[in-house]
Design a protein around this motif. Structure first.
Motif, PDB file in Angstrom:
ATOM      1  N   PHE A 273       0.835  -1.200   0.000  1.00 45.25           N
ATOM      2  CA  PHE A 273       0.000   0.000   0.000  1.00 45.25           C
ATOM      3  C   PHE A 273       0.869   1.248   0.000  1.00 45.25           C
ATOM      4  O   PHE A 273       1.581   1.518   0.964  1.00 45.25           O
ATOM      5  CB  PHE A 273      -0.920   0.001   1.219  1.00 45.25           C
ATOM      6  CG  PHE A 273      -1.955   1.111   1.222  1.00 45.25           C
ATOM      7  CD1 PHE A 273      -3.016   1.087   0.342  1.00 45.25           C
ATOM      8  CD2 PHE A 273      -1.848   2.187   2.099  1.00 45.25           C
ATOM      9  CE1 PHE A 273      -3.974   2.087   0.339  1.00 45.25           C
ATOM     10  CE2 PHE A 273      -2.797   3.203   2.110  1.00 45.25           C
ATOM     11  CZ  PHE A 273      -3.866   3.153   1.231  1.00 45.25           C
ATOM     12  N   LYS A 274       0.871   1.954  -1.110  1.00 44.63           N
ATOM     13  CA  LYS A 274       1.574   3.216  -1.273  1.00 44.63           C
ATOM     14  C   LYS A 274       3.046   3.123  -0.865  1.00 44.63           C
ATOM     15  O   LYS A 274       3.819   2.437  -1.492  1.00 44.63           O
ATOM     16  CB  LYS A 274       0.837   4.336  -0.541  1.00 44.63           C
ATOM     17  CG  LYS A 274      -0.555   4.624  -1.117  1.00 44.63           C
ATOM     18  CD  LYS A 274      -1.089   5.967  -0.696  1.00 44.63           C
ATOM     19  CE  LYS A 274      -0.301   7.095  -1.330  1.00 44.63           C
ATOM     20  NZ  LYS A 274      -0.794   8.422  -0.928  1.00 44.63           N
ATOM     21  N   ALA A 275       3.442   3.763   0.228  1.00 49.76           N
ATOM     22  CA  ALA A 275       4.868   3.825   0.577  1.00 49.76           C
ATOM     23  C   ALA A 275       5.414   2.525   1.153  1.00 49.76           C
ATOM     24  O   ALA A 275       6.625   2.394   1.327  1.00 49.76           O
ATOM     25  CB  ALA A 275       5.101   4.953   1.587  1.00 49.76           C
ATOM     26  N   PHE A 276       4.546   1.546   1.433  1.00 46.98           N
ATOM     27  CA  PHE A 276       4.980   0.374   2.189  1.00 46.98           C
ATOM     28  C   PHE A 276       4.747  -0.931   1.434  1.00 46.98           C
ATOM     29  O   PHE A 276       3.629  -1.206   0.966  1.00 46.98           O
ATOM     30  CB  PHE A 276       4.230   0.322   3.523  1.00 46.98           C
ATOM     31  CG  PHE A 276       4.427   1.544   4.361  1.00 46.98           C
ATOM     32  CD1 PHE A 276       5.647   1.808   4.954  1.00 46.98           C
ATOM     33  CD2 PHE A 276       3.396   2.443   4.539  1.00 46.98           C
ATOM     34  CE1 PHE A 276       5.838   2.943   5.728  1.00 46.98           C
ATOM     35  CE2 PHE A 276       3.565   3.579   5.310  1.00 46.98           C
ATOM     36  CZ  PHE A 276       4.798   3.830   5.904  1.00 46.98           C
ATOM     37  N   LYS A 277       5.807  -1.725   1.359  1.00 51.11           N
ATOM     38  CA  LYS A 277       5.671  -3.095   0.852  1.00 51.11           C
ATOM     39  C   LYS A 277       4.971  -3.943   1.893  1.00 51.11           C
ATOM     40  O   LYS A 277       4.036  -4.677   1.583  1.00 51.11           O
ATOM     41  CB  LYS A 277       7.047  -3.662   0.515  1.00 51.11           C
ATOM     42  CG  LYS A 277       7.007  -5.004  -0.194  1.00 51.11           C
ATOM     43  CD  LYS A 277       8.408  -5.384  -0.662  1.00 51.11           C
ATOM     44  CE  LYS A 277       8.377  -6.676  -1.466  1.00 51.11           C
ATOM     45  NZ  LYS A 277       9.725  -7.019  -1.991  1.00 51.11           N
ATOM     46  N   GLU A 278       5.437  -3.850   3.119  1.00 53.36           N
ATOM     47  CA  GLU A 278       4.713  -4.425   4.256  1.00 53.36           C
ATOM     48  C   GLU A 278       5.252  -3.808   5.534  1.00 53.36           C
ATOM     49  O   GLU A 278       6.466  -3.704   5.735  1.00 53.36           O
ATOM     50  CB  GLU A 278       4.821  -5.949   4.324  1.00 53.36           C
ATOM     51  CG  GLU A 278       4.018  -6.509   5.486  1.00 53.36           C
ATOM     52  CD  GLU A 278       3.630  -7.969   5.323  1.00 53.36           C
ATOM     53  OE1 GLU A 278       2.783  -8.421   6.110  1.00 53.36           O
ATOM     54  OE2 GLU A 278       4.168  -8.637   4.428  1.00 53.36           O
ATOM     55  N   ILE A 279       4.343  -3.395   6.405  1.00 48.85           N
ATOM     56  CA  ILE A 279       4.749  -2.749   7.651  1.00 48.85           C
ATOM     57  C   ILE A 279       3.621  -2.874   8.668  1.00 48.85           C
ATOM     58  O   ILE A 279       2.446  -2.902   8.303  1.00 48.85           O
ATOM     59  CB  ILE A 279       5.094  -1.261   7.419  1.00 48.85           C
ATOM     60  CG1 ILE A 279       5.888  -0.685   8.588  1.00 48.85           C
ATOM     61  CG2 ILE A 279       3.845  -0.439   7.148  1.00 48.85           C
ATOM     62  CD1 ILE A 279       6.519   0.674   8.297  1.00 48.85           C
ATOM     63  N   THR A 280       3.991  -3.017   9.930  1.00 51.81           N
ATOM     64  CA  THR A 280       3.034  -2.981  11.029  1.00 51.81           C
ATOM     65  C   THR A 280       3.390  -1.805  11.921  1.00 51.81           C
ATOM     66  O   THR A 280       4.518  -1.703  12.408  1.00 51.81           O
ATOM     67  CB  THR A 280       3.051  -4.281  11.842  1.00 51.81           C
ATOM     68  OG1 THR A 280       2.673  -5.378  10.999  1.00 51.81           O
ATOM     69  CG2 THR A 280       2.072  -4.200  13.018  1.00 51.81           C
ATOM     70  N   VAL A 281       2.445  -0.901  12.111  1.00 51.25           N
ATOM     71  CA  VAL A 281       2.687   0.341  12.847  1.00 51.25           C
ATOM     72  C   VAL A 281       1.876   0.312  14.141  1.00 51.25           C
ATOM     73  O   VAL A 281       0.644   0.227  14.107  1.00 51.25           O
ATOM     74  CB  VAL A 281       2.275   1.568  12.009  1.00 51.25           C
ATOM     75  CG1 VAL A 281       2.560   2.858  12.776  1.00 51.25           C
ATOM     76  CG2 VAL A 281       3.005   1.569  10.669  1.00 51.25           C
ATOM     77  N   PRO A 282       2.553   0.376  15.303  1.00 52.64           N
ATOM     78  CA  PRO A 282       1.822   0.391  16.576  1.00 52.64           C
ATOM     79  C   PRO A 282       1.240   1.774  16.858  1.00 52.64           C
ATOM     80  O   PRO A 282       1.831   2.793  16.514  1.00 52.64           O
ATOM     81  CB  PRO A 282       2.903   0.043  17.594  1.00 52.64           C
ATOM     82  CG  PRO A 282       4.165   0.597  16.993  1.00 52.64           C
ATOM     83  CD  PRO A 282       4.011   0.421  15.493  1.00 52.64           C
ATOM     84  N   LEU A 283       0.072   1.799  17.465  1.00 51.57           N
ATOM     85  CA  LEU A 283      -0.562   3.048  17.873  1.00 51.57           C
ATOM     86  C   LEU A 283      -0.820   3.004  19.372  1.00 51.57           C
ATOM     87  O   LEU A 283      -0.964   1.940  19.967  1.00 51.57           O
ATOM     88  CB  LEU A 283      -1.882   3.269  17.130  1.00 51.57           C
ATOM     89  CG  LEU A 283      -1.833   3.320  15.608  1.00 51.57           C
ATOM     90  CD1 LEU A 283      -3.226   3.605  15.049  1.00 51.57           C
ATOM     91  CD2 LEU A 283      -0.854   4.369  15.112  1.00 51.57           C
ATOM     92  N   SER A 284      -0.899   4.190  19.968  1.00 52.65           N
ATOM     93  CA  SER A 284      -1.191   4.284  21.391  1.00 52.65           C
ATOM     94  C   SER A 284      -2.342   5.261  21.595  1.00 52.65           C
ATOM     95  O   SER A 284      -3.042   5.625  20.651  1.00 52.65           O
ATOM     96  CB  SER A 284       0.057   4.726  22.160  1.00 52.65           C
ATOM     97  OG  SER A 284      -0.150   4.638  23.560  1.00 52.65           O
TER      98      SER A 284
END
Length: 378
Positions: free
Chosen positions: A10-21
């Motif tokens: 998706f757009k800028a990322f091949k694959e990434i997991t981003v944590p949120l707080s």
């Protein structure tokens, strides 16, 4: 609350997991991918609002985000054999992750999902109800291109009265203040010291505006026989012009531009989600620090806040709130995105201590002042 977002192709990322707080601050150079995260949330929300999501479709162009066609959202180095995108949201609502996976139609602006948490016509099914709970409760999405000074602003009876939605550009902020200005705000942490005995939304909006322009007041008035609302500013204690009404076009640009941000925070209910791009725009550094503190206090009241910013003053406003004990350090998440030429975007996550100090300062993470000062002293 959203615990993390996984993006694939998706757009800028091949694959990434981003944590949120509870409060997540996204930063990084332009084009580093931080906006992609917000756009993924906007994509899901606008697909829900337009009725596409329960039909397993993703609407790429709408009020919140305008992403183009499938070719525009597909990561340039997409992973074969899946010529498609994936968005996964991990929540604490129970029932597992919310996952959308869609093969790409390169010339289409509506993508059909072959995996989706909702396969039905109503939100009463488990996946649909999870989406409803996640996205329909007090959701605010404020774009960077927010309202500017104008003689009047539109009403939206559905968006404001039923959804308490300010509009993606804060278009309905004036209507929101007109409808709910007399209501008591739900988060006592947001009561400004200048107005401790006036807990109404409008009184607290005006109290926080003092951080940007001392003496200023704003009020909303209906325009008779129309579906428009006008904002009226005035100043207290300003000599001969004491209390004289002023049009938004005749006061500082930053007051109106920041008004949706203030209203979104003060009007938020616990468990709701606020997404804001560049809340610092058009504000003096003192006002930017105040916005950072406002965001922190909002998150401390049980609202999840995801904000993209280029301002070290926003960062410092949050750090000061943590140092003062207003926000627990474990509830603040700082994500710095960066991208090397030819590679996908990545992020690092400095931690904050209870004293408001950061455990690390990656190169490029709000360090331009020090770099410029070093160059001047060289």
């Amino acid at each position: 609350m959203i615990n993390s977002i996984n993006l694939r192709n998706f757009k800028a990322f091949k694959e990434i997991t981003v944590p949120l707080s509870h409060l997540t601050l996204l930063s990084g150079l332009n084009g580093s991918g931080k906006s992609t995260l917000l756009q993924a949330l906007g994509l899901i929300r606008q697909s829900w609002d337009a009725g596409f999501l329960l039909q397993n479709d993703l609407l790429l162009n709408g009020d919140l985000v305008e992403l183009g066609t499938g070719a525009d959202v597909l990561h340039h180095d997409f992973e074969e054999p899946l010529l498609g995108i994936g968005i996964s949201i991990e929540t604490n609502l129970g029932g597992g992750n919310l996952v959308w996976r869609s093969p790409i139609e390169l010339s289409s602006d509506v993508l059909k999902c072959d995996a989706s948490p909702a396969r039905g016509d109503s939100p009463n099914e488990s996946g649909g109800m999870q989406i409803f709970n996640l996205l329909d409760f007090g959701f605010q999405f404020l774009r960077a291109d927010r309202i500017t000074p104008s003689v009047s602003y539109p009403k939206s009876h559905h968006a404001v009265r039923h959804g308490k939605f300010l509009g993606p550009r804060g278009d309905y902020t004036a209507h929101f203040l007109l409808e709910f200005g007399a209501d008591k705000i739900s988060n006592p942490k947001l009561i400004h010291p200048a107005e401790p005995d006036a807990p109404s939304l409008l009184a607290q909006v005006n109290a926080w505006l003092q951080e940007f322009s001392p003496g200023v007041r704003v009020d909303a008035h209906p325009v008779a026989m129309t579906d428009f609302v006008r904002l009226e500013y005035s100043y207290r204690g300003q000599g001969a012009s004491y209390g004289a009404p002023l049009r938004p076009t005749n006061v500082g640009f930053g007051l109106t531009h920041s008004l949706p941000v203030i209203a979104a925070c003060l009007g938020a209910e616990p468990r709701s989600l606020i997404v804001i791009e560049n809340p610092e725009a058009q504000l003096h550094p003192q006002g930017q620090v105040a916005i950072g503190r406002l965001l922190a206090l909002t998150a401390a009241g049980g609202v999840q806040v995801v904000v993209e910013s280029h301002s070290d003053h926003i960062l410092n406003g949050i750090r000061l709130a943590v140092k003062e004990g207003a926000l627990a350090p474990e509830h603040a998440q700082f994500l710095f995105f960066h991208r090397e030429p030819g590679k996908q975007s990545e992020f690092v996550s400095p931690k904050i201590t209870k004293e408001g100090r950061l455990t690390r300062w990656p190169s490029g993470f709000f360090d331009q002042w020090e770099k410029s000062l070093d160059a001047l002293l060289d």
